[in-house]
Scaffold this active site. Structure first.
Site, short mmCIF file in Angstrom:
data_model
loop_
_atom_site.label_atom_id
_atom_site.label_comp_id
_atom_site.label_asym_id
_atom_site.label_seq_id
_atom_site.Cartn_x
_atom_site.Cartn_y
_atom_site.Cartn_z
N ARG A 257 0.86 -1.18 0.00
CA ARG A 257 0.00 0.00 0.00
C ARG A 257 0.89 1.22 0.00
NH1 ARG A 257 -2.31 1.10 5.43
NH2 ARG A 257 -0.93 2.90 5.28
N HIS A 261 -3.61 4.72 4.57
CA HIS A 261 -4.74 3.78 4.57
C HIS A 261 -5.96 4.44 3.91
CE1 HIS A 261 -7.75 0.93 5.82
NE2 HIS A 261 -8.40 1.88 6.45
N TYR A 270 3.48 5.65 11.55
CA TYR A 270 3.81 4.27 11.89
C TYR A 270 4.72 3.57 10.88
CZ TYR A 270 -0.32 3.61 8.90
OH TYR A 270 -1.22 3.66 7.87
#
Ligand SMILES: Cc1ncc(C[n+]2csc(CCOP(=O)(O)OP(=O)(O)O)c2C)c(N)n1
Ligand SMILES: [Mg+2]
Length: 363
Positions: A257, A261, A270
């Site tokens: 990805r 998100h 993160y």
């Protein structure tokens, strides 16, 4: 105590096109030059759509959006392997799949603006509504395959989900039932290595997701999810097998990805740039482009033309989407139950009265 081996399993990994666009010619899928160009054009359209959706969200013209960037080969390659009569059960990040299934892009924009008209996909597209709840659509997909079996309808059901969904009970129930009844299902897991901020290593203790299929009695394969030929070929073989009564297949498409998100997330909290960087070189579109250039299927003028056409189509879809605004606010109450429950009816009436009141004060 004497022990003997009673079972042994393999998990295979497939790549046909490497990062430099070099191909393993012995394993190339049977695709015509025109079909290869269609794959390329589908991936470009998906990316142009994605970039536009992100820009619209930033401008306040779209709601929260889940970007596809990096997953184009997984989505376009697998969807390309299906017949129009097959049924697709998408999760929420499947805009590339929707584009291949010819879902009007206007509807994809409507969906991401919270407009219920975006879920009213023409029935003949055989494309189920987006499943925001993670993994709950897997049992639905298996149920549809079970129904197809009873109706003697020779369709395949393809269900799309992420690495995160493999931790859900729904996944295991669906896999088990598909295995027991040898149902015509292709499980397409887009392992993009993140479930929001949860990395793959916190999702499973196994080195692959593909191997989970072994426990359910059917084949699990891992493919390079950034290699459109590997994805297409594996999905085509799985669909053919399902159609001819050979039962389900689980395909783990190993990809990444590249974006956040969703637009409501900030992945820099993160993961580091160093983690993302190696995946830039693995870009699925660039890889196919390099291959096509070597085969004289890509020139810079063809590339420009494809991009311009994609931009034109996306701009036209934005126009259609915005022309149909505003959406009907009462729609948000209407589509969960066949008949509105009394509390929902009350809430809807309250909202409509509030809006009427507000609008009359404006006049
Ligand atoms: C049942 C359920 N639990 C939690 C969420 C919140 N949620 C939305 S997306 C997501 C992660 C999904 O990860 P994955 O399945 O890998 O798909 P990806 O987002 O990577 O495409 C979570 C936990 C949800 N939508 N549904
Ligand atoms: Mg994921």
């Amino acid at each position: 105590m004497p022990r003997k081996r009673i079972q042994q399993f393999n998990v295979e990994w497939i790549q046909i096109l490497d990062e430099e666009g070099q191909s393993d010619t012995a394993h190339l899928p049977a695709l015509s030059p025109k079909e290869i160009q269609s794959l390329y054009e589908g991936m470009i359209l998906s990316r142009v759509f994605d970039e536009k959706a992100l820009a619209l969200q930033r401008e306040g013209r779209l709601g929260t959006y889940a970007p596809v960037r990096g997953q184009e080969a997984t989505q376009v390659g697998s969807a390309f392997a299906l017949d129009p009569a097959d049924w697709v059960f998408p999760a929420f990040r499947e805009m590339g799949v929707g584009i291949v299934r010819a879902i009007p892009m206007r509807m994809l924009f409507q969906y991401w603006s919270g407009d219920e008209r975006g879920s009213d996909v023409p029935i003949h597209r055989h494309y189920f509504p987006t499943s925001i709840p993670v993994g709950t659509h897997l049992p639905h997909a298996v149920g549809a395959a079970w129904a197809a079996r009873h109706r003697k309808d020779p369709v395949v059901v393809a269900v799309y989900f992420g690495d995160g969904a493999t931790s859900k009970g729904d996944f295991h129930e669906a896999m088990n039932m598909a295995g027991v009844f040898r149902l015509p299902v292709v499980f397409i897991c887009q392992n993009n290595q993140w479930a929001i901020s949860v990395p793959l290593r916190r999702q499973t203790a196994t080195p692959t997701l593909a191997q989970k299929a072994i426990a359910y009695g059917f084949e699990g394969i891992q493919v390079d999810g950034n290699d459109v030929f590997a994805v297409y070929k594996t999905a085509k073989e799985a669909a053919d097998r399902a159609r001819s009564g050979g039962g389900p297949t689980f395909i783990e498409c190993l990809t990444y990805r590249m974006g956040d998100h969703t637009t409501a997330d900030d992945a820099s909290r993160y993961r580091t740039e160093e983690m993302v960087k190696p995946w830039i070189a693995k870009d699925p579109i660039e890889r196919l482009r390099k291959y096509m250039e070597k085969q004289n299927l890509w020139t810079s003028s063809y590339g420009d033309q494809v991009k311009a056409e994609a931009e034109r189509r996306v701009a036209e879809s934005v126009r259609e989407f915005e022309e149909q605004l505003p959406q009907d606010p009462s729609d948000m109450f209407r589509y969960t139950y066949y008949e509105l429950t009394p509390p929902l009816k009350e809430q809807m009436d309250e909202l409509l009265n509030f809006l009427k009141d507000r609008d009359s004060k404006k006049e």
